[in-house]
Design a protein around this motif. Structure first.
Motif, PDB file in Angstrom:
ATOM      1  N   GLU A 141     -28.508  64.948   0.652  1.00 29.67           N
ATOM      2  CA  GLU A 141     -28.513  66.255  -0.019  1.00 29.67           C
ATOM      3  C   GLU A 141     -29.885  66.922   0.079  1.00 29.67           C
ATOM      4  O   GLU A 141     -30.083  68.000  -0.477  1.00 29.67           O
ATOM      5  N   ASP A 151     -30.736  67.271 -12.263  1.00 27.74           N
ATOM      6  CA  ASP A 151     -30.462  67.606 -10.868  1.00 27.74           C
ATOM      7  C   ASP A 151     -31.770  67.779 -10.087  1.00 27.74           C
ATOM      8  O   ASP A 151     -31.994  68.798  -9.436  1.00 27.74           O
ATOM      9  N   LEU A 184     -30.914  61.491 -13.019  1.00 25.55           N
ATOM     10  CA  LEU A 184     -30.271  62.569 -12.266  1.00 25.55           C
ATOM     11  C   LEU A 184     -29.866  63.755 -13.142  1.00 25.55           C
ATOM     12  O   LEU A 184     -29.381  64.766 -12.641  1.00 25.55           O
ATOM     13  N   LEU A 242     -20.722  60.393 -11.977  1.00 22.87           N
ATOM     14  CA  LEU A 242     -21.409  60.008 -10.733  1.00 22.87           C
ATOM     15  C   LEU A 242     -21.809  58.531 -10.722  1.00 22.87           C
ATOM     16  O   LEU A 242     -21.771  57.880  -9.689  1.00 22.87           O
ATOM     17  N   ARG A 264     -32.804  65.517  -1.024  1.00 19.07           N
ATOM     18  CA  ARG A 264     -33.745  65.123  -2.082  1.00 19.07           C
ATOM     19  C   ARG A 264     -34.796  64.157  -1.547  1.00 19.07           C
ATOM     20  O   ARG A 264     -34.614  63.515  -0.512  1.00 19.07           O
ATOM     21  N   LEU A 314     -28.071  60.933  -1.993  1.00 22.02           N
ATOM     22  CA  LEU A 314     -29.128  61.775  -2.574  1.00 22.02           C
ATOM     23  C   LEU A 314     -30.059  62.274  -1.475  1.00 22.02           C
ATOM     24  O   LEU A 314     -30.459  63.439  -1.464  1.00 22.02           O
ATOM     25  N   ARG A 359     -23.407  68.891 -17.837  1.00 19.85           N
ATOM     26  CA  ARG A 359     -24.101  68.062 -16.843  1.00 19.85           C
ATOM     27  C   ARG A 359     -24.052  66.574 -17.231  1.00 19.85           C
ATOM     28  O   ARG A 359     -24.090  65.705 -16.361  1.00 19.85           O
ATOM     29  N   GLU A 385     -20.963  65.168 -15.850  1.00 18.56           N
ATOM     30  CA  GLU A 385     -21.106  65.087 -14.395  1.00 18.56           C
ATOM     31  C   GLU A 385     -21.855  63.831 -13.955  1.00 18.56           C
ATOM     32  O   GLU A 385     -21.400  63.104 -13.074  1.00 18.56           O
ATOM     33  N   VAL A 386     -23.026  63.574 -14.588  1.00 20.16           N
ATOM     34  CA  VAL A 386     -23.822  62.422 -14.132  1.00 20.16           C
ATOM     35  C   VAL A 386     -23.179  61.100 -14.547  1.00 20.16           C
ATOM     36  O   VAL A 386     -23.275  60.111 -13.823  1.00 20.16           O
TER      37      VAL A 386
END
Ligand code: ADP
Ligand code: ADP
Length: 218
Positions: free
Chosen positions: A176, A145, A142, A114, A178, A173, A107, A110-111
């Motif tokens: 999605e 998640d 983030l 991003l 959030r 965000l 993760r 991943e962030v």
């Protein structure tokens, strides 16, 4: 979702936050707008359990922060991007956070991707520009998640590209599903970034309104 019920904070004789009651809904960007000293940071700090309310309450997804299991999976916050340890790399910062909260290492990659910090994260944080520190702070927010994302003045000190980038990220965000709460003292910025506004002054709620409705009224 974030819910505040008569949230109040006094520092000695100063009332920093004065009976705030509002709901921050998922699926849209909510701007938390007010001049410097209005009580935005103090409110955000109480939502994530870094400050204790004098009275009233704040909940995230129906629970006080302290009662959340796996808190970073519910709410991620960037409150002060200047709190980086200068000698450690951006990656090391995220790694420590991931270890503490049992978030898989994959993760982190991943962030970092991003926020566009994959390469820079190998270097020590002491050499980061304000914009890079902000990006790393957002990556940290983030990491779990989270359903709820809270950013305190993320646009401060960014160049125009950075401002546009944050605007797009916040929209994504929200799209999605959030809950996105972002503070600013700049009406012009919030008018284009947020769909909904909570306006505060001297710790009090002055308006809880859609941006379009507000523009229609003035
Ligand atoms: P904003 O984020 O909107 O700029 P703050 O939440 O930082 O506003 O501050 C709100 C008020 O509370 C200000 O008057 C500020 O001086 C005061 N304040 C904030 N933190 C403290 C503290 N730790 N001790 C005393 N006063 C504080
Ligand atoms: P899930 O809810 O099962 O994680 P998502 O579609 O939300 O499914 O996400 C797919 C993958 O992309 C997950 O690993 C998630 O952590 C990541 N992801 C999605 N959106 C974001 C985002 N805005 N910020 C960070 N990571 C994200």
């Amino acid at each position: 979702m974030i819910e505040l019920d008569a949230l109040t904070k006094r520092y000695g004789g100063t009332v920093a936050v004065d009976g705030l009651t509002f709901t921050v809904k998922p699926g849209r960007v909510t701007g938390f707008l007010g001049p410097n000293g209005a009580g935005k940071s103090t409110t955000m700090r109480m939502i994530v359990g870094l400050d204790r309310p004098t009275s009233g309450a704040a909940t995230v997804n129906g629970r006080p922060y302290a009662a959340l299991r796996s808190p970073l999976r519910h709410v991620g916050a960037m409150l002060d991007a200047s709190q980086l340890h200068k000698g450690r790399s951006g990656y090391a910062h995220l790694h420590a956070l991931a270890e503490t909260h049992r978030i898989p290492r994959s993760r982190i990659t991943e962030v970092l991707d991003l926020v566009g910090m994959s390469t820079a994260a190998r270097r020590r944080a002491g050499g980061y520009s304000l914009g890079m520190s902000q990006r790393l702070g957002i990556a940290a927010a983030l990491l779990g998640d989270p359903e709820v994302v809270i950013l305190d003045e993320p646009v401060n000190g960014l160049d125009p590209d950075g401002v546009l980038w944050i605007r797009t990220l916040l929209r994504d965000l929200a799209d999605e599903g959030r809950t996105v709460l972002v503070s600013s003292h700049l009406m012009s910025e919030m008018a284009v970034t947020a769909e909904h506004l909570l306006i505060i002054g001297r710790g009090r709620l002055l308006a809880d309104t859609g941006v379009d409705e507000l523009i229609d009224r003035v």
